[in-house]
Design a protein around this motif. Structure first.
Motif, PDB file in Angstrom:
ATOM      1  N   SER A 169       7.649   9.888  10.522  1.00 11.30           N
ATOM      2  CA  SER A 169       8.183  11.141  11.516  1.00 11.30           C
ATOM      3  C   SER A 169       9.803  10.096  11.990  1.00 11.30           C
ATOM      4  O   SER A 169      10.663  10.659  11.632  1.00 11.30           O
ATOM      5  CB  SER A 169       7.735  11.179  12.777  1.00 11.30           C
ATOM      6  N   ALA A 170       9.439   8.849  11.987  1.00 11.06           N
ATOM      7  CA  ALA A 170      10.632   7.823  13.042  1.00 11.06           C
ATOM      8  C   ALA A 170      11.537   8.257  11.809  1.00 11.06           C
ATOM      9  O   ALA A 170      12.671   7.890  11.814  1.00 11.06           O
ATOM     10  CB  ALA A 170       9.966   6.717  13.277  1.00 11.06           C
ATOM     11  N   CYS A 176      18.432  11.466   8.119  1.00 14.32           N
ATOM     12  CA  CYS A 176      18.069  12.545   8.177  1.00 14.32           C
ATOM     13  C   CYS A 176      19.135  12.366   9.508  1.00 14.32           C
ATOM     14  O   CYS A 176      20.589  13.045   9.604  1.00 14.32           O
ATOM     15  CB  CYS A 176      18.040  13.644   8.615  1.00 14.32           C
ATOM     16  N   SER A 177      19.384  12.275  10.501  1.00 22.69           N
ATOM     17  CA  SER A 177      20.205  11.855  12.041  1.00 22.69           C
ATOM     18  C   SER A 177      21.747  10.796  11.424  1.00 22.69           C
ATOM     19  O   SER A 177      22.382  11.305  11.874  1.00 22.69           O
ATOM     20  CB  SER A 177      19.834  11.466  13.361  1.00 22.69           C
ATOM     21  N   SER A 178      21.374  10.188  10.719  1.00 25.97           N
ATOM     22  CA  SER A 178      22.119   8.631  10.516  1.00 25.97           C
ATOM     23  C   SER A 178      23.604   9.453   9.991  1.00 25.97           C
ATOM     24  O   SER A 178      24.544   9.683   9.278  1.00 25.97           O
ATOM     25  CB  SER A 178      21.546   7.429   9.657  1.00 25.97           C
ATOM     26  N   ILE A 179      23.025  10.644   8.776  1.00 28.71           N
ATOM     27  CA  ILE A 179      23.797  11.228   7.566  1.00 28.71           C
ATOM     28  C   ILE A 179      24.018  12.333   8.201  1.00 28.71           C
ATOM     29  O   ILE A 179      25.398  12.550   7.984  1.00 28.71           O
ATOM     30  CB  ILE A 179      22.851  11.836   6.386  1.00 28.71           C
ATOM     31  N   LEU A 180      23.380  13.385   9.168  1.00 27.10           N
ATOM     32  CA  LEU A 180      24.310  14.148  10.056  1.00 27.10           C
ATOM     33  C   LEU A 180      25.639  13.399  10.886  1.00 27.10           C
ATOM     34  O   LEU A 180      26.136  14.768  11.024  1.00 27.10           O
ATOM     35  CB  LEU A 180      22.765  14.414  10.882  1.00 27.10           C
ATOM     36  N   HIS A 181      25.517  12.828  11.617  1.00 27.97           N
ATOM     37  CA  HIS A 181      26.200  12.156  11.662  1.00 27.97           C
ATOM     38  C   HIS A 181      26.765  11.068  11.478  1.00 27.97           C
ATOM     39  O   HIS A 181      27.706   9.875  12.311  1.00 27.97           O
ATOM     40  CB  HIS A 181      26.320  11.636  13.422  1.00 27.97           C
ATOM     41  N   SER A 182      27.271  10.625  10.495  1.00 29.06           N
ATOM     42  CA  SER A 182      27.791   9.887   9.391  1.00 29.06           C
ATOM     43  C   SER A 182      29.529  10.403   9.551  1.00 29.06           C
ATOM     44  O   SER A 182      30.506  10.169   9.206  1.00 29.06           O
ATOM     45  CB  SER A 182      27.807  10.425   8.052  1.00 29.06           C
ATOM     46  N   GLY A 183      29.990  11.432   9.771  1.00 27.12           N
ATOM     47  CA  GLY A 183      31.063  12.005  10.038  1.00 27.12           C
ATOM     48  C   GLY A 183      31.441  13.600   8.365  1.00 27.12           C
ATOM     49  O   GLY A 183      32.569  13.442   8.561  1.00 27.12           O
ATOM     50  N   ASN A 184      31.152  14.038   7.937  1.00 30.66           N
ATOM     51  CA  ASN A 184      30.662  14.585   6.876  1.00 30.66           C
ATOM     52  C   ASN A 184      30.416  15.831   6.936  1.00 30.66           C
ATOM     53  O   ASN A 184      30.636  16.598   6.420  1.00 30.66           O
ATOM     54  CB  ASN A 184      30.155  14.087   5.347  1.00 30.66           C
ATOM     55  N   PHE A 185      29.921  15.913   8.417  1.00 29.66           N
ATOM     56  CA  PHE A 185      29.255  17.141   8.453  1.00 29.66           C
ATOM     57  C   PHE A 185      30.038  17.768  10.007  1.00 29.66           C
ATOM     58  O   PHE A 185      29.431  18.263  10.520  1.00 29.66           O
ATOM     59  CB  PHE A 185      28.442  16.755   8.719  1.00 29.66           C
ATOM     60  N   GLY A 186      31.239  17.174   9.977  1.00 22.79           N
ATOM     61  CA  GLY A 186      31.853  17.643  11.445  1.00 22.79           C
ATOM     62  C   GLY A 186      31.576  16.646  13.005  1.00 22.79           C
ATOM     63  O   GLY A 186      31.204  15.638  12.897  1.00 22.79           O
ATOM     64  N   THR A 187      32.439  17.367  13.607  1.00 21.45           N
ATOM     65  CA  THR A 187      32.938  15.954  14.729  1.00 21.45           C
ATOM     66  C   THR A 187      31.931  16.292  16.675  1.00 21.45           C
ATOM     67  O   THR A 187      31.634  18.220  16.257  1.00 21.45           O
ATOM     68  CB  THR A 187      34.041  15.474  15.518  1.00 21.45           C
ATOM     69  N   ASP A 188      31.618  15.612  17.515  1.00 19.35           N
ATOM     70  CA  ASP A 188      31.358  16.230  18.069  1.00 19.35           C
ATOM     71  C   ASP A 188      30.300  17.137  18.276  1.00 19.35           C
ATOM     72  O   ASP A 188      29.662  18.288  18.488  1.00 19.35           O
ATOM     73  CB  ASP A 188      32.067  17.431  19.011  1.00 19.35           C
ATOM     74  N   MET A 206      17.405  20.860  11.333  1.00 21.06           N
ATOM     75  CA  MET A 206      16.483  21.239  11.227  1.00 21.06           C
ATOM     76  C   MET A 206      15.342  19.758  11.064  1.00 21.06           C
ATOM     77  O   MET A 206      14.139  19.958  11.601  1.00 21.06           O
ATOM     78  CB  MET A 206      16.137  22.514  10.156  1.00 21.06           C
ATOM     79  N   ILE A 207      15.454  19.056   9.531  1.00 21.30           N
ATOM     80  CA  ILE A 207      14.871  17.874   9.460  1.00 21.30           C
ATOM     81  C   ILE A 207      14.822  17.391  10.700  1.00 21.30           C
ATOM     82  O   ILE A 207      13.469  16.788  11.083  1.00 21.30           O
ATOM     83  CB  ILE A 207      15.361  17.075   8.074  1.00 21.30           C
ATOM     84  N   THR A 208      16.140  16.703  10.981  1.00 23.28           N
ATOM     85  CA  THR A 208      15.774  15.797  11.825  1.00 23.28           C
ATOM     86  C   THR A 208      14.891  16.320  13.566  1.00 23.28           C
ATOM     87  O   THR A 208      14.065  15.346  14.056  1.00 23.28           O
ATOM     88  CB  THR A 208      17.879  15.740  12.421  1.00 23.28           C
ATOM     89  N   THR A 209      15.376  17.012  13.677  1.00 22.34           N
ATOM     90  CA  THR A 209      14.814  18.274  14.947  1.00 22.34           C
ATOM     91  C   THR A 209      12.936  18.244  14.715  1.00 22.34           C
ATOM     92  O   THR A 209      12.799  18.092  15.831  1.00 22.34           O
ATOM     93  CB  THR A 209      15.367  19.310  15.217  1.00 22.34           C
ATOM     94  N   ALA A 210      12.400  18.754  13.130  1.00 21.27           N
ATOM     95  CA  ALA A 210      11.464  18.624  12.961  1.00 21.27           C
ATOM     96  C   ALA A 210      11.182  17.446  13.590  1.00 21.27           C
ATOM     97  O   ALA A 210       9.456  16.885  13.709  1.00 21.27           O
ATOM     98  CB  ALA A 210      10.514  19.064  11.717  1.00 21.27           C
TER      99      ALA A 210
END
Length: 255
Positions: A169-170, A176-188, A206-210
């Motif tokens: 899980s970790a 997924c969180s690192s990819i999501l916050h890489s800047g390619n999916f928006g800021t803030d 969704m994967i990150t939250t799950a």
């Protein structure tokens, strides 16, 4: 006598029940007020806005105290049952430190919302999940070292499976969180409380939250394995702990 009245088994039971209640009540409040989406929000999102953040913070602070008490009792139990094992003594002290740091992180998460102080909130989450995972790992090693003298083999295997569950899980959450916050999916993205399936990064979200919820459940499961151990622990009136020495069939009594 009910099972939760035996020894100090009420401690891990109360910890899991209270923490679960903190998540459930804050989730219900946040969804009812339309502050978050019902489908798998971040755990922190359920305690971001008032009034649910007040409930979330107060209940998690109490959960942190219950967790410290549980971790300390476990430390004293291992210390009492293996007084001359150098490896176990060192692992036991390491587990105590890791557990307390994880509880400190839980309190930080409870009191610093991600939309207010994101850096502090993330630091608390790293302490909670990171140190908590290491604590579980150390306790699993202790269970291996203490079998079959103190623990049955099934206890070690259950805790090992829970640690593997936590690790998977970790890894999923961090990746997924690192990819999501890489800047390619928006800021803030830390300010975003509502997600639509059409949004970029929705699947990663969704994967990150799950994975985050899954990791929390692995923690709950691990502390529930303490119930049987804590049934052998009592508390004197003056506050000192005593541990009932336990033997399994076929073992020689060493005490």
């Amino acid at each position: 006598m009910w099972w939760f009245q035996q020894g100090l088994s009420v401690l891990p039971s109360a910890l899991v029940i209270w923490t679960s209640a903190a998540f459930i009540f804050s989730y219900i409040t946040a969804v009812t007020l339309h502050h978050i989406d019902p489908a798998l929000p971040y755990i922190s999102d359920t305690g971001t806005l008032a009034p649910e953040k007040c409930l979330f913070g107060a209940m998690l602070n109490i959960a942190a105290v219950l967790c410290i008490a549980t971790i300390y009792v476990r430390y004293k139990q291992v210390h009492a049952l293996s007084p001359e094992e150098n490896v176990i003594i060192k692992l036991n002290k390491a587990g105590l430190v890791l557990g307390i740091l994880s509880c400190l992180g839980l309190s930080v998460v409870a009191n610093f919302q991600k939309t207010a102080l994101f850096a502090a909130h993330v630091s608390g989450a790293v302490l909670t999940f990171g140190m908590g995972s290491l604590y579980m790992f150390v306790q699993t090693i202790l269970s291996y070292q203490m079998q079959p003298k103190i623990h049955g083999k099934q206890v070690f295997w259950i805790r090992l499976l829970l640690v593997i569950w936590c690790g998977v899980s970790a890894f999923s959450m961090l990746t997924c969180s690192s990819i999501l916050h890489s800047g390619n999916f928006g800021t803030d993205l830390e300010q975003k409380l509502h997600w639509n399936p059409e949004d970029k990064g929705y699947v990663l979200h969704m994967i990150t939250t799950a994975a985050e919820w899954s990791m929390s459940f692995s923690f709950f499961g691990f502390f529930l394995t303490y119930i049987r151990d804590f049934q052998m622990i009592g508390l004197f009136l003056l506050g000192s702990l005593y541990v009932q020495k336990r033997w399994f069939p076929g073992q020689k009594k060493r005490w």
